[in-house]
Design an enzyme around this catalytic site. Structure first.
Site, PDB file in Angstrom:
ATOM      1  N   HIS A  58      -4.632   6.298  -0.989  1.00 35.81           N
ATOM      2  CA  HIS A  58      -5.263   6.113   0.319  1.00 35.81           C
ATOM      3  C   HIS A  58      -4.268   6.318   1.455  1.00 35.81           C
ATOM      4  CE1 HIS A  58      -9.174   5.311   1.738  1.00 35.81           C
ATOM      5  NE2 HIS A  58      -9.099   4.015   1.968  1.00 35.81           N
ATOM      6  N   ASN A 100     -13.969   5.227   5.338  1.00 38.86           N
ATOM      7  CA  ASN A 100     -14.077   4.220   6.389  1.00 38.86           C
ATOM      8  C   ASN A 100     -13.162   4.482   7.580  1.00 38.86           C
ATOM      9  OD1 ASN A 100     -16.090   2.658   5.187  1.00 38.86           O
ATOM     10  ND2 ASN A 100     -14.626   1.484   3.983  1.00 38.86           N
ATOM     11  N   ASN A 118     -10.312   0.596   7.866  1.00 38.42           N
ATOM     12  CA  ASN A 118     -11.616   0.634   8.509  1.00 38.42           C
ATOM     13  C   ASN A 118     -11.568   0.295   9.992  1.00 38.42           C
ATOM     14  OD1 ASN A 118     -11.134  -2.171   8.087  1.00 38.42           O
ATOM     15  ND2 ASN A 118     -13.333  -2.575   8.273  1.00 38.42           N
ATOM     16  N   PHE A 156      -5.906  -1.957   9.538  1.00 36.68           N
ATOM     17  CA  PHE A 156      -6.399  -1.589   8.221  1.00 36.68           C
ATOM     18  C   PHE A 156      -7.292  -0.364   8.362  1.00 36.68           C
ATOM     19  CE2 PHE A 156      -4.743  -5.682   7.114  1.00 36.68           C
ATOM     20  CZ  PHE A 156      -4.330  -5.510   5.801  1.00 36.68           C
ATOM     21  N   TYR A 182       0.804  -1.221   0.000  1.00 33.48           N
ATOM     22  CA  TYR A 182       0.000   0.000   0.000  1.00 33.48           C
ATOM     23  C   TYR A 182       0.838   1.273   0.000  1.00 33.48           C
ATOM     24  CZ  TYR A 182      -3.626  -3.330   1.217  1.00 33.48           C
ATOM     25  OH  TYR A 182      -4.486  -4.401   1.210  1.00 33.48           O
TER      26      TYR A 182
END
Length: 229
Positions: free
Chosen positions: A22, A122, A76, A74, A17
């Site tokens: 994000h 989220n 959320n 993560f 990631y």
């Protein structure tokens, strides 16, 4: 120790990631900590009990000491880091600034606000639910929307290219200036400064699907029982 505030940058942990849209909140924390090493004092702390990477940053421009955190949950599950972090250090939601990606703001632009809705994010949703209030500060970092409807997941988990990447890099020092304005002069000053940011140029975007396949293999795959968006 007393802290003037907590800066939390949102993102997903792990190499797959790194550099994604994000994770621009993580990028801001990296820039903030690096600035602290060069112009102040930084102590790396044990953030294991809060499921985060954690630093204590002292800077003259902050007129005191701040905590800086990158949740290692993560996206959320971000609240599972933020709520115990604030509680342990006897801080309130109003002491919190959350830096996050924002689809509804063009790349290269920033906004700063207090409270409000989550706009489908989220990470913000998790923090709001576990704190029991939306009343914290948000440093919103524009990533823009994908060129085709329905591919938001691939877009936010993709790595920007070309001018789009330059636009995102452009906002990191500006975001630090907004944070310093907030610490020094308060909300109105930060809101005005963030509002002055403009895109340096119109980005030429790839499709989100192409970015996901070229730059983030498996980026759209959601781990079992996890939600990385």
């Amino acid at each position: 120790m007393d802290y003037n505030g907590v800066l939390v940058g949102l993102g997903n942990p792990g190499a797959r990631y790194e550099g994604t849209r994000h994770n621009c909140g993580f990028a801001l924390i990296d820039a903030f900590v690096d600035f602290g090493y060069r112009h102040g004092t930084v102590d790396e702390m044990n953030g294991g009990k809060f499921s985060c990477q954690l630093w204590r940053v002292r800077l003259p421009r902050l007129d005191g000491c701040w905590l800086a955190a990158k949740p290692q949950t993560f996206m959320n599950l971000s609240g599972q880091c933020v709520q115990p972090l604030l509680s342990w250090h006897k801080l309130k939601a109003a002491d919190l600034v959350v830096a996050h990606d924002e689809l509804d703001i063009p790349p290269g632009e920033l906004r700063f606000k207090f409270g409000g809705g989550n706009a489908g994010h989220n990470g913000l949703k998790s923090i709001t639910e576990l704190l029991g209030t939306p009343d914290f500060y948000r440093l919103r970092m524009g990533i823009g929307r994908p060129p085709h409807k329905g591919d938001v997941t691939n877009w936010v988990l993709g790595r920007p290219q070309g001018e789009d990447a330059e636009n995102l890099d452009h906002i990191l020092p500006l975001a630090l200036d907004v944070l310093f304005a907030f610490a020094d002069k308060g909300l109105d000053s930060a809101v005005r400064l963030a509002g002055k940011t403009t895109r340096p140029r119109k980005p030429v975007r790839q499709t989100a699907n192409a970015e996901a396949s070229n730059n983030s293999p498996e980026a759209s795959a959601t781990p079992q029982n996890k939600d990385n968006t």
